[in-house]
Design a protein around this motif. Structure first.
Motif, PDB file in Angstrom:
ATOM      1  N   TYR A 163       3.865  16.079  -9.042  1.00 24.08           N
ATOM      2  CA  TYR A 163       4.429  16.423 -10.343  1.00 24.08           C
ATOM      3  C   TYR A 163       3.390  17.160 -11.187  1.00 24.08           C
ATOM      4  N   ARG A 164       2.171  16.647 -11.202  1.00 22.78           N
ATOM      5  CA  ARG A 164       1.103  17.262 -11.989  1.00 22.78           C
ATOM      6  C   ARG A 164       0.840  18.688 -11.508  1.00 22.78           C
ATOM      7  N   ALA A 165       0.729  18.871 -10.197  1.00 26.59           N
ATOM      8  CA  ALA A 165       0.476  20.201  -9.640  1.00 26.59           C
ATOM      9  C   ALA A 165       1.641  21.145  -9.927  1.00 26.59           C
ATOM     10  N   SER A 166       2.867  20.647  -9.813  1.00 21.48           N
ATOM     11  CA  SER A 166       4.047  21.475 -10.102  1.00 21.48           C
ATOM     12  C   SER A 166       4.042  21.944 -11.543  1.00 21.48           C
ATOM     13  N   PHE A 167       3.718  21.033 -12.433  1.00 18.31           N
ATOM     14  CA  PHE A 167       3.690  21.401 -13.845  1.00 18.31           C
ATOM     15  C   PHE A 167       2.605  22.435 -14.112  1.00 18.31           C
ATOM     16  N   LEU A 168       1.413  22.215 -13.548  1.00 17.52           N
ATOM     17  CA  LEU A 168       0.325  23.172 -13.752  1.00 17.52           C
ATOM     18  C   LEU A 168       0.682  24.541 -13.176  1.00 17.52           C
ATOM     19  N   ASN A 169       1.349  24.555 -12.021  1.00 14.69           N
ATOM     20  CA  ASN A 169       1.775  25.820 -11.414  1.00 14.69           C
ATOM     21  C   ASN A 169       2.804  26.519 -12.287  1.00 14.69           C
ATOM     22  N   THR A 170       3.720  25.769 -12.859  1.00 19.95           N
ATOM     23  CA  THR A 170       4.725  26.335 -13.745  1.00 19.95           C
ATOM     24  C   THR A 170       4.069  26.918 -14.984  1.00 19.95           C
ATOM     25  N   THR A 171       3.077  26.223 -15.495  1.00 19.86           N
ATOM     26  CA  THR A 171       2.352  26.711 -16.668  1.00 19.86           C
ATOM     27  C   THR A 171       1.672  28.039 -16.359  1.00 19.86           C
ATOM     28  N   VAL A 172       1.052  28.137 -15.186  1.00 20.96           N
ATOM     29  CA  VAL A 172       0.398  29.381 -14.790  1.00 20.96           C
ATOM     30  C   VAL A 172       1.431  30.507 -14.694  1.00 20.96           C
ATOM     31  N   LEU A 173       2.575  30.234 -14.068  1.00 20.91           N
ATOM     32  CA  LEU A 173       3.621  31.251 -13.953  1.00 20.91           C
ATOM     33  C   LEU A 173       4.133  31.680 -15.329  1.00 20.91           C
ATOM     34  N   ASN A 174       4.335  30.712 -16.219  1.00 26.04           N
ATOM     35  CA  ASN A 174       4.792  31.049 -17.565  1.00 26.04           C
ATOM     36  C   ASN A 174       3.776  31.925 -18.291  1.00 26.04           C
ATOM     37  N   ASP A 175       2.500  31.637 -18.105  1.00 28.65           N
ATOM     38  CA  ASP A 175       1.454  32.462 -18.724  1.00 28.65           C
ATOM     39  C   ASP A 175       1.464  33.870 -18.165  1.00 28.65           C
ATOM     40  N   VAL A 176       1.667  34.011 -16.856  1.00 28.09           N
ATOM     41  CA  VAL A 176       1.671  35.316 -16.224  1.00 28.09           C
ATOM     42  C   VAL A 176       2.895  36.121 -16.651  1.00 28.09           C
TER      43      VAL A 176
ATOM     44  N   VAL B 133       0.837  -1.200   0.000  1.00 27.55           N
ATOM     45  CA  VAL B 133       0.000   0.000   0.000  1.00 27.55           C
ATOM     46  C   VAL B 133       0.872   1.251   0.000  1.00 27.55           C
ATOM     47  N   HIS B 134       1.931   1.235   0.778  1.00 27.05           N
ATOM     48  CA  HIS B 134       2.846   2.381   0.851  1.00 27.05           C
ATOM     49  C   HIS B 134       3.431   2.694  -0.527  1.00 27.05           C
ATOM     50  N   THR B 135       3.787   1.667  -1.280  1.00 24.38           N
ATOM     51  CA  THR B 135       4.352   1.870  -2.606  1.00 24.38           C
ATOM     52  C   THR B 135       3.358   2.582  -3.514  1.00 24.38           C
ATOM     53  N   TYR B 136       2.127   2.100  -3.536  1.00 22.66           N
ATOM     54  CA  TYR B 136       1.113   2.751  -4.369  1.00 22.66           C
ATOM     55  C   TYR B 136       0.819   4.163  -3.885  1.00 22.66           C
ATOM     56  N   ASP B 137       0.808   4.357  -2.591  1.00 21.81           N
ATOM     57  CA  ASP B 137       0.574   5.683  -2.036  1.00 21.81           C
ATOM     58  C   ASP B 137       1.680   6.646  -2.453  1.00 21.81           C
ATOM     59  N   GLN B 138       2.924   6.196  -2.392  1.00 21.14           N
ATOM     60  CA  GLN B 138       4.047   7.043  -2.786  1.00 21.14           C
ATOM     61  C   GLN B 138       3.980   7.423  -4.261  1.00 21.14           C
ATOM     62  N   VAL B 139       3.680   6.455  -5.113  1.00 17.24           N
ATOM     63  CA  VAL B 139       3.572   6.739  -6.548  1.00 17.24           C
ATOM     64  C   VAL B 139       2.428   7.720  -6.796  1.00 17.24           C
ATOM     65  N   TYR B 140       1.311   7.512  -6.123  1.00 19.75           N
ATOM     66  CA  TYR B 140       0.164   8.403  -6.265  1.00 19.75           C
ATOM     67  C   TYR B 140       0.543   9.828  -5.856  1.00 19.75           C
ATOM     68  N   MET B 141       1.169   9.955  -4.692  1.00 25.16           N
ATOM     69  CA  MET B 141       1.530  11.291  -4.208  1.00 25.16           C
ATOM     70  C   MET B 141       2.535  11.965  -5.146  1.00 25.16           C
ATOM     71  N   ARG B 142       3.535  11.230  -5.588  1.00 24.94           N
ATOM     72  CA  ARG B 142       4.527  11.808  -6.505  1.00 24.94           C
ATOM     73  C   ARG B 142       3.883  12.262  -7.805  1.00 24.94           C
ATOM     74  N   SER B 143       2.985  11.450  -8.330  1.00 25.49           N
ATOM     75  CA  SER B 143       2.347  11.823  -9.594  1.00 25.49           C
ATOM     76  C   SER B 143       1.479  13.067  -9.406  1.00 25.49           C
ATOM     77  N   ARG B 144       0.790  13.176  -8.273  1.00 24.98           N
ATOM     78  CA  ARG B 144      -0.039  14.354  -8.014  1.00 24.98           C
ATOM     79  C   ARG B 144       0.826  15.600  -7.799  1.00 24.98           C
TER      80      ARG B 144
END
Length: 154
Positions: free
Chosen positions: A139-152, A126-137
């Motif tokens: 990463y996704r949020a970081s990318f979206l935040n970077t996109t917003v900053l680039n747009d601004v 369960v810990h392994t799946y939880d870690q992968v889930y958290m990392r993917s989320r």
């Protein structure tokens, strides 16, 4: 030391500025763009194949944990053991020619971290799946935040 206390420099613990993971100056290849596009599509897919072994689409972390526990119990029942033998997970490393892909096998081992006896506990699974889930989320949020900053910043 006749410098007033409020004007003395603070003594901070030593720290090194983080470097960029990649300082490519030769540009980005078409292959790099396609790989990134594929990875991004996976992160935005509600039926993300990263989690297909434990049931697919998850809106919340708790759903993943519950489904991972259930999957672990089913795998243990099928293998008729008390703890999941890592050989069951290793089946994911078999390629189309029915041979073990050693790179996948190593990646799976490093991801799940079975004990020295080759067993995988419920907690570790369960810990392994939880870690992968958290990392993917993250990463996704970081990318979206970077996109917003680039747009601004334009």
């Amino acid at each position: 030391n006749n410098i007033p206390i409020n004007q003395q420099p603070l003594k901070l613990e030593p720290w090194t500025e983080p470097g960029a993971k990649s300082d490519k100056t030769d540009g980005v290849s078409i292959s790099d763009i396609l790989k990134f596009h594929k990875a991004w599509a996976l992160l935005n897919d509600p039926h993300n194949p990263l989690f297909s072994i434990v049931g697919g689409a998850f809106q919340h972390r708790n759903e993943l944990v519950i489904q991972a526990q259930s999957t672990y119990q089913r795998l243990v029942e099928i293998s008729e053991t008390e703890a999941l033998n890592f050989d069951v997970i290793n089946l994911l490393a078999i390629d189309q020619n029915n041979t073990i892909d050693e790179a996948k096998q190593t990646a799976l081992h490093n991801l799940f971290l079975p004990d020295f006896g080759g067993k995988l506990s419920l907690l570790q699974f369960v810990h392994t799946y939880d870690q992968v889930y958290m990392r993917s989320r993250i990463y996704r949020a970081s990318f979206l935040n970077t996109t917003v900053l680039n747009d601004v910043l334009g």
